[in-house]
Design a protein around this motif. Structure first.
Motif, PDB file in Angstrom:
ATOM      1  N   LEU A  45     -38.209  58.790   1.004  1.00 12.97           N
ATOM      2  CA  LEU A  45     -39.511  57.591   0.342  1.00 12.97           C
ATOM      3  C   LEU A  45     -39.345  57.140  -0.414  1.00 12.97           C
ATOM      4  O   LEU A  45     -39.438  56.284  -1.466  1.00 12.97           O
ATOM      5  N   PHE A  46     -37.769  57.401  -1.822  1.00  7.59           N
ATOM      6  CA  PHE A  46     -37.758  56.786  -3.142  1.00  7.59           C
ATOM      7  C   PHE A  46     -36.415  56.475  -3.687  1.00  7.59           C
ATOM      8  O   PHE A  46     -36.018  56.488  -5.128  1.00  7.59           O
ATOM      9  N   GLY A  47     -35.659  57.203  -1.741  1.00  5.00           N
ATOM     10  CA  GLY A  47     -33.598  56.909  -2.464  1.00  5.00           C
ATOM     11  C   GLY A  47     -33.753  55.244  -2.177  1.00  5.00           C
ATOM     12  O   GLY A  47     -33.944  54.630  -2.682  1.00  5.00           O
ATOM     13  N   PRO A  48     -32.748  54.728  -2.286  1.00  9.19           N
ATOM     14  CA  PRO A  48     -32.007  52.902  -2.780  1.00  9.19           C
ATOM     15  C   PRO A  48     -32.917  52.279  -1.111  1.00  9.19           C
ATOM     16  O   PRO A  48     -32.797  51.025  -2.052  1.00  9.19           O
ATOM     17  N   ALA A  49     -32.462  53.209  -0.148  1.00  9.62           N
ATOM     18  CA  ALA A  49     -33.050  52.065   1.083  1.00  9.62           C
ATOM     19  C   ALA A  49     -34.722  52.219   0.900  1.00  9.62           C
ATOM     20  O   ALA A  49     -35.296  52.117   1.560  1.00  9.62           O
ATOM     21  N   ALA A  50     -34.877  52.625  -0.014  1.00 14.14           N
ATOM     22  CA  ALA A  50     -36.619  53.291   0.225  1.00 14.14           C
ATOM     23  C   ALA A  50     -37.192  52.130   0.237  1.00 14.14           C
ATOM     24  O   ALA A  50     -36.900  51.012  -0.263  1.00 14.14           O
ATOM     25  N   PRO A  51     -39.056  51.759   0.650  1.00 14.39           N
ATOM     26  CA  PRO A  51     -39.285  53.627   1.584  1.00 14.39           C
ATOM     27  C   PRO A  51     -38.763  53.000   3.161  1.00 14.39           C
ATOM     28  O   PRO A  51     -39.641  51.947   3.570  1.00 14.39           O
ATOM     29  N   ARG A  52     -38.110  53.707   3.438  1.00 11.75           N
ATOM     30  CA  ARG A  52     -38.061  54.105   4.472  1.00 11.75           C
ATOM     31  C   ARG A  52     -39.293  54.625   5.547  1.00 11.75           C
ATOM     32  O   ARG A  52     -39.525  54.472   6.282  1.00 11.75           O
ATOM     33  N   LEU A  53     -40.073  55.647   4.970  1.00 10.66           N
ATOM     34  CA  LEU A  53     -41.018  56.720   5.696  1.00 10.66           C
ATOM     35  C   LEU A  53     -42.109  56.410   4.221  1.00 10.66           C
ATOM     36  O   LEU A  53     -41.476  56.368   2.907  1.00 10.66           O
ATOM     37  N   ARG A  54     -43.142  56.355   4.684  1.00 10.81           N
ATOM     38  CA  ARG A  54     -44.142  56.098   3.553  1.00 10.81           C
ATOM     39  C   ARG A  54     -45.257  58.212   3.645  1.00 10.81           C
ATOM     40  O   ARG A  54     -45.792  58.181   4.699  1.00 10.81           O
ATOM     41  N   CYS A  55     -45.641  58.177   2.284  1.00 14.37           N
ATOM     42  CA  CYS A  55     -45.958  59.550   2.345  1.00 14.37           C
ATOM     43  C   CYS A  55     -47.240  59.745   1.641  1.00 14.37           C
ATOM     44  O   CYS A  55     -47.536  59.127   0.354  1.00 14.37           O
ATOM     45  N   LEU A  56     -48.457  59.804   2.074  1.00 12.75           N
ATOM     46  CA  LEU A  56     -50.022  59.928   2.460  1.00 12.75           C
ATOM     47  C   LEU A  56     -50.512  61.349   1.680  1.00 12.75           C
ATOM     48  O   LEU A  56     -49.821  62.045   2.370  1.00 12.75           O
ATOM     49  N   VAL A  57     -51.057  61.834   0.913  1.00 13.52           N
ATOM     50  CA  VAL A  57     -51.443  63.232   0.456  1.00 13.52           C
ATOM     51  C   VAL A  57     -52.945  63.156   0.170  1.00 13.52           C
ATOM     52  O   VAL A  57     -53.233  62.300  -0.070  1.00 13.52           O
ATOM     53  N   ALA A  58     -53.693  64.462   0.389  1.00  9.95           N
ATOM     54  CA  ALA A  58     -54.709  64.602   0.474  1.00  9.95           C
ATOM     55  C   ALA A  58     -55.053  65.562  -0.836  1.00  9.95           C
ATOM     56  O   ALA A  58     -54.834  66.599  -0.516  1.00  9.95           O
ATOM     57  N   GLU A  59     -55.459  65.246  -1.925  1.00  9.58           N
ATOM     58  CA  GLU A  59     -55.855  66.314  -3.359  1.00  9.58           C
ATOM     59  C   GLU A  59     -57.274  66.437  -3.789  1.00  9.58           C
ATOM     60  O   GLU A  59     -57.896  65.588  -3.038  1.00  9.58           O
ATOM     61  N   LEU A  60     -56.951  67.702  -3.755  1.00  6.11           N
ATOM     62  CA  LEU A  60     -58.004  68.141  -4.088  1.00  6.11           C
ATOM     63  C   LEU A  60     -58.251  68.203  -5.714  1.00  6.11           C
ATOM     64  O   LEU A  60     -57.982  68.069  -6.413  1.00  6.11           O
ATOM     65  N   PRO A  61     -59.924  68.087  -5.543  1.00  4.70           N
ATOM     66  CA  PRO A  61     -60.183  68.501  -7.714  1.00  4.70           C
ATOM     67  C   PRO A  61     -59.247  69.118  -8.021  1.00  4.70           C
ATOM     68  O   PRO A  61     -59.086  68.710  -9.444  1.00  4.70           O
ATOM     69  N   ASP A  62     -58.683  70.308  -7.231  1.00  8.07           N
ATOM     70  CA  ASP A  62     -57.791  71.077  -8.573  1.00  8.07           C
ATOM     71  C   ASP A  62     -56.365  71.338  -8.451  1.00  8.07           C
ATOM     72  O   ASP A  62     -55.536  71.382  -9.046  1.00  8.07           O
ATOM     73  N   THR A  63     -56.217  69.737  -7.973  1.00  9.19           N
ATOM     74  CA  THR A  63     -54.966  68.821  -7.743  1.00  9.19           C
ATOM     75  C   THR A  63     -53.484  69.923  -6.523  1.00  9.19           C
ATOM     76  O   THR A  63     -52.913  69.234  -6.573  1.00  9.19           O
ATOM     77  N   THR A  64     -54.540  70.860  -6.627  1.00 14.56           N
ATOM     78  CA  THR A  64     -53.805  71.230  -4.956  1.00 14.56           C
ATOM     79  C   THR A  64     -53.600  70.178  -3.885  1.00 14.56           C
ATOM     80  O   THR A  64     -54.984  69.198  -3.580  1.00 14.56           O
TER      81      THR A  64
END
Length: 153
Positions: A45-64
């Motif tokens: 996700l964040f290395g020199p050859a990035a982004p090979r992969l993409r990651c999306l996250v579902a965040e709740l109001p309490d940041t979980t």
């Protein structure tokens, strides 16, 4: 959970994403991910050859973080085009049925559009009736295939 939102994963999210991936593997009755999954994801996700992969996250109001989706561009020989392959889509059991799944899928579709791709493809186990119903409700179509893997060494 209506105030939940989807965003791109950040480096500080990767330990939680690795936990979610372990839950996902257990849910699908698969082998657990490697113990250093967060480190491996960081490179993709964040290395020199990035982004090979993409990651999306579902965040709740309490940041979980309640779930994630990962995707990467792939090629189709039959159509000679690129598409976005959604490798994983997972929500914790508590988080299902509250509209987060459609939010994650919408974010994956937006990711495809941002890359100039016109299609998203994925797979789910044939026994996962809940996921199949969810994907059918979204208007997705399916094809019966088996997925194989073969070690190279």
């Amino acid at each position: 959970m209506t105030d939940a939102f989807v965003r791109h994963a950040r480096p500080e999210d990767l330990d939680r994403v690795a936990e979610l991936a372990a839950e996902h593997a257990a849910y699908e009755k698969a082998a657990p991910p490697p113990p250093d999954l967060a480190v491996r994801l960081r490179r993709l996700l964040f290395g020199p050859a990035a982004p090979r992969l993409r990651c999306l996250v579902a965040e709740l109001p309490d940041t979980t973080l309640a779930g994630y989706a990962t995707c990467a561009p792939e090629l189709s020989t039959w159509s000679a085009t690129e598409y976005l392959h959604m490798d994983c889509l997972y929500l914790t059991e508590r988080s299902r049925g509250h509209g987060l799944g459609p939010l994650l899928v919408a974010a994956v579709r937006a990711e495809a559009r941002s890359l100039g791709l016109t299609e998203v493809q994925w797979q789910t186990p044939v026994w996962n009736d809940g996921a199949i119903r969810f994907y059918d409700r979204l208007g997705a179509t399916s094809k019966e295939k088996r997925r194989y893997s073969l070690a190279v060494d």
